[in-house]
Design an enzyme around this catalytic site. Sequence first.
Site, PDB file in Angstrom:
ATOM      1  CG  ASN A 143      -1.635   1.038   1.361  1.00 47.36           C
ATOM      2  OD1 ASN A 143      -2.051   1.996   0.396  1.00 47.36           O
ATOM      3  ND2 ASN A 143      -2.424   1.423   2.504  1.00 47.36           N
TER       4      ASN A 143
ATOM      5  CE  LYS B 271      -0.538   3.456   4.556  1.00 48.42           C
ATOM      6  NZ  LYS B 271      -0.455   3.638   5.943  1.00 48.42           N
TER       7      LYS B 271
ATOM      8  CG  HIS C 273      -6.012   2.074   4.936  1.00 48.41           C
ATOM      9  ND1 HIS C 273      -5.789   3.235   5.681  1.00 48.41           N
ATOM     10  CD2 HIS C 273      -5.340   0.931   4.764  1.00 48.41           C
ATOM     11  CE1 HIS C 273      -4.491   2.817   6.180  1.00 48.41           C
ATOM     12  NE2 HIS C 273      -4.070   1.587   5.715  1.00 48.41           N
TER      13      HIS C 273
ATOM     14  CD  GLU D  18      -3.338   5.856   6.053  1.00 48.44           C
ATOM     15  OE1 GLU D  18      -3.310   5.878   5.134  1.00 48.44           O
ATOM     16  OE2 GLU D  18      -2.380   5.367   6.853  1.00 48.44           O
TER      17      GLU D  18
ATOM     18  CD  GLU E 126      -3.440  -2.183   7.230  1.00 50.01           C
ATOM     19  OE1 GLU E 126      -2.423  -2.399   6.849  1.00 50.01           O
ATOM     20  OE2 GLU E 126      -4.360  -1.023   6.842  1.00 50.01           O
TER      21      GLU E 126
ATOM     22  N   GLY F 178       1.911   2.689  10.603  1.00 51.90           N
ATOM     23  CA  GLY F 178       2.990   3.916  10.596  1.00 51.90           C
ATOM     24  C   GLY F 178       3.862   4.423  11.689  1.00 51.90           C
TER      25      GLY F 178
ATOM     26  CB  SER G 175       4.892  -1.130  12.030  1.00 48.37           C
ATOM     27  OG  SER G 175       4.477   0.256  12.139  1.00 48.37           O
TER      28      SER G 175
HETATM   29  P1  PGA Z   1       2.546   0.816   7.664  1.00 46.45           P
HETATM   30  O1  PGA Z   1       1.318   0.664   6.819  1.00 46.45           O
HETATM   31  O2  PGA Z   1       3.103  -0.679   7.158  1.00 46.45           O
HETATM   32  O3  PGA Z   1       3.395   1.965   7.169  1.00 46.45           O
HETATM   33  O4  PGA Z   1       2.375   0.833   9.208  1.00 46.45           O
HETATM   34  C1  PGA Z   1       0.300  -0.418   6.575  1.00 46.45           C
HETATM   35  C2  PGA Z   1      -1.194   0.253   6.027  1.00 46.45           C
HETATM   36  O5  PGA Z   1      -1.547   1.206   6.351  1.00 46.45           O
HETATM   37  O6  PGA Z   1      -1.559  -0.557   5.035  1.00 46.45           O
END
Ligand code: PGA
Length: 256
Positions: free
Chosen positions: A10, A12, A99, A101, A171, A177, A216
Amino acid sequence: MARRAIVAANWKMNGDLALVDAMTAGLKTVALQDNVNVVICPSAPYLSSLVTQANVQSLNSAIAVGAQNVSEHESGAYTGEVSTQMLNELSVKFVIIGHSERRSYYKETSTQVAHKVNAALSAGLTPILCIGESEEERATEQTETVLASQLQPVIDEVGIEKFIDVVIAYEPVWAIGTGKTASSEMAQETHQFIRQFLAQANESVAAKVPLLYGGSVNASNCEELFAQADIDGGLIGGASLHVEQFKTICSAAKGK
Ligand code: PGA
């Protein structure tokens, strides 16, 4: 029982044409174990270049392209939206839906997420349905209630049988993140809950749905996470922007 593993990138709102080239060139030499799919999900403007580059590099058919979002509507006056038909036309095979976000910044509700999953399935796209609890929800022991409330509207709308074509990404919002990964035991426990929740509706479907962990994941922790009984790969954010690190993560995944 053969359950495929999936490692999805992803990106983003990151990446550029140079990363499209570097990633597709890098993936030409990635070593994948049996029954593993790799999916690269860039921002919408790069989907077409990614598909073209993947063809130019003659990538392994286990490597596919995915979008990060899709409209629940077929077509019409929805400025800024992308339809399932457009994704199909570009040979995009997967789409991330719901997601955290999108749920928090763009106020996507679980009902809207269910409509999007339905639209994706009807168009023959594989949805990567994201679910997960916040730090506060985990601290107040609401994790299972929250996950159930995110899954149930989708089950109600599309029917459990269709989950055979759905990928779920768990997640925890507090791990995205932040560098704070869930421990492999905690992740496994939650994945087991998700599989059992699906099994209450249909056991044989539940046994086949790939459940990805996200939050992460990196080249150092992926092996331990992917070794857990109910973890079938990962949804990778930050680490998927680094070709060699992402390749290491892809190589650690294995179908179960
Ligand atoms: P990250 O993001 O690996 O940077 O924690 C994962 C995601 O949001 O899909």
